[in-house]
Design an enzyme around this catalytic site. Structure first.
Site, short mmCIF file in Angstrom:
data_model
loop_
_atom_site.label_atom_id
_atom_site.label_comp_id
_atom_site.label_asym_id
_atom_site.label_seq_id
_atom_site.Cartn_x
_atom_site.Cartn_y
_atom_site.Cartn_z
CG ASP A 174 50.26 22.69 -20.29
OD1 ASP A 174 49.21 22.63 -20.96
OD2 ASP A 174 50.44 22.03 -19.26
CB ILE A 215 48.92 20.53 -4.40
CG1 ILE A 215 50.28 20.91 -4.98
CG2 ILE A 215 48.88 20.79 -2.90
CD1 ILE A 215 50.61 22.39 -4.83
#
Length: 508
Positions: A128, A10
């Protein structure tokens, strides 16, 4: 990996691969992050294992839950919960330009802030934060994920210098190659909030250079007035260029329109535990709760410091940073000393002046630096203009030389066919002149002597230096013809030289 069945890949990033798997034991779906550590040094492997240990301690309703980790075949595998609702980025794109309601935006934002508070209170940087790393569970709860590049801070003053992150979410200090800190996470949080309000990135450009320039300038399109002033003002605060001017995540959660929504997402007991970290952070890890004087000592063991939500209400004293009982001791034992200390000392009077002087010195230093930068830019501009002018003059000079050479060659080509004709004409002129000279000689024979000869000239006597009879007209014509030949020969030589040079220029 024997306990899991791979379903599909994914995602893939700097950390490695993200694989959706199904547990053989209970049939539940999980996400496994596969990180290749075979090429890492021993130090890097140990750091990865430490970060996994940090992940294991991240237990919060708004953080993707860590299950387990193991090493196999040169790879480190981290098993985490799977969020069926997808990520926030896909949710935003699915809107097709239709704005979210303010309640929805603020609810999501509060949950992201609660997750980030849990991280920052433990001195960890996420590094992030972006809409692709914010996930939705099946019931719509927000969970912050992807701590694959998180880094533990050993102290509050240590700063991570590694520049990692999606370009759209980079902060100005990262673009300027400055240290990354918790306020860089706050900038990225502002980018996510802006994205939820506008369905667009705050800073976009066609290339990395222009994107960096936009981020450093801090200018972004305004948010629609569809949202409240408080929300739009918060976005502006999160986008302050100076990291010190940005609010901390704890300051954000104290805002009125934010704090009233916290109870909607956390139970009271968890709220008490989470917000006690803020108190501990203010006093340091070894700080103890403030106590009353001796008569109130029985309250000291009421509850651990982590569970206290309002120390002032709990102990009946203000929340201040000084040792308990010091004030009373000094007041009763040394009242005169206390009174003397209460008076303003000369040193204290001088402090405002010293600060003012430093402020003026800093302003003057800043002004000098600005003037120096301005003069440097002017000098660079002038030198650039001089170089351009010299290039232009050199180009014009070469153009003139080339035109002159080409014109000389054209002259040679145009006069090349008529040169022989001119020389032939000159030869004919010489012949005519010689014919006239012969006619004159014939007239000067004894039988055709002109009676009106000048004195000293007799018929039949040579009157030239070589004993030949010469006519003045013939001598003049001969001299003129000779001079014409020299001039013509010199002109042809000059034209030929110019033409050859011009031809060589054309050929080159």
């Amino acid at each position: 990996m024997d306990k899991y069945i791979k379903v599909q890949k994914i995602g893939e990033g700097s950390f490695g691969k993200a694989i959706l798997v199904k547990a053989k034991e209970n049939g539940k779906q999980y996400v496994i992050k596969e990180i290749n550590i075979s090429k890492m040094s021993n130090k890097e492997r140990e750091e990865s294992r430490r970060e996994v240990a940090v992940l294991a301690n991240m237990k919060h309703p708004n953080i993707v839950l860590y299950r387990e980790s193991f090493e196999e075949g040169g790879c480190l595998y981290i098993v985490m919960d799977y969020c069926e609702g997808g990520d926030l980025f896909k949710k935003i794109n699915a809107q097709k330009g239709v704005l979210f309601s303010e309640d929805q935006v603020v609810d999501w934002f509060v949950q992201i802030c609660l997750a980030l508070k849990h991280v920052h209170d433990r001195k960890i940087l996420h590094r992030d934060i972006k809409s692709q790393n914010i996930f939705l569970t099946k019931d719509g709860t927000i969970q912050l994920g992807d701590f694959g590049i998180a880094r533990v801070l050993n102290s509050t003053v240590e700063l991570a210098r590694t520049c990692i992150g999606t370009p759209y979410y980079l902060s100005p200090e990262i673009c300027e190659n400055k240290p990354y800190n918790n306020k860089s996470d706050i900038w990225a949080l502002g980018c996510v909030l802006y994205e939820m309000c506008t369905l667009k990135h705050a800073f976009e450009a066609g290339n990395m250079k222009n994107l960096v320039l936009k981020i450093i300038s801090g200018s972004f399109p305004p948010v629609s007035t569809h949202y409240s002033y408080e929300l739009r003002s918060l976005i502006s605060q999160l986008f302050k260029r100076n990291p010190r001017d940005r609010p901390s995540v704890n300051s954000i959660l104290e805002k009125n329109f934010i704090i009233k929504r916290i109870e909607k997402f956390l139970p009271p007991q968890l709220i008490a535990e989470e917000f006690s970290h803020k108190v501990l952070q203010k006093f340091g890890p070894d700080a103890s709760p403030v106590k009353r004087p001796a008569q109130g000592q029985h309250l000291a063991s009421a509850a651990p410091a982590q569970k206290i939500t309002k120390p002032a209400a709990k102990y009946g004293v203000p929340l201040i940073i000084k040792k308990p009982g010091d004030g009373a001791k000094k007041y009763y034992e040394k009242p005169l000393l206390k009174c003397r200390q209460a008076r303003p000392s000369p040193v204290k009077k001088g402090k405002p002046g010293e600060e003012r002087r430093k402020m003026f010195e800093e302003a003057a230093k800043k002004k000098r630096l600005e003037i120096f930068e301005k003069e440097k830019r002017q000098r660079d501009q002038i030198s650039f203009m001089k170089v351009e002018q010299m290039r232009r003059l050199e180009k014009e000079r070469m153009d003139r030389i080339n035109r002159a050479r080409e014109q000389g060659w054209r002259n040679v080509l145009s006069t090349g066919g008529s040169g022989e004709t001119k020389m032939q004409q000159q030869r004919e002129n010489i012949k005519v002149a010689e014919g006239k000279e012969a006619g004159l000689r014939e007239k000067q024979s004894p039988e055709h002597v002109d009676r009106r000869l000048p004195p000293g000239v007799h018929p039949g006597v040579p009157n030239g230096p070589e004993g030949h009879h010469h006519s003045p007209d013939a001598d003049a014509i001969r001299k003129r013809v000779k001079r014409l030949e020299e001039v013509s020969r010199q002109a042809n030589a000059n034209r030929l030289d110019c033409g050859c040079v011009g031809l060589s220029r054309v050929l080159v």
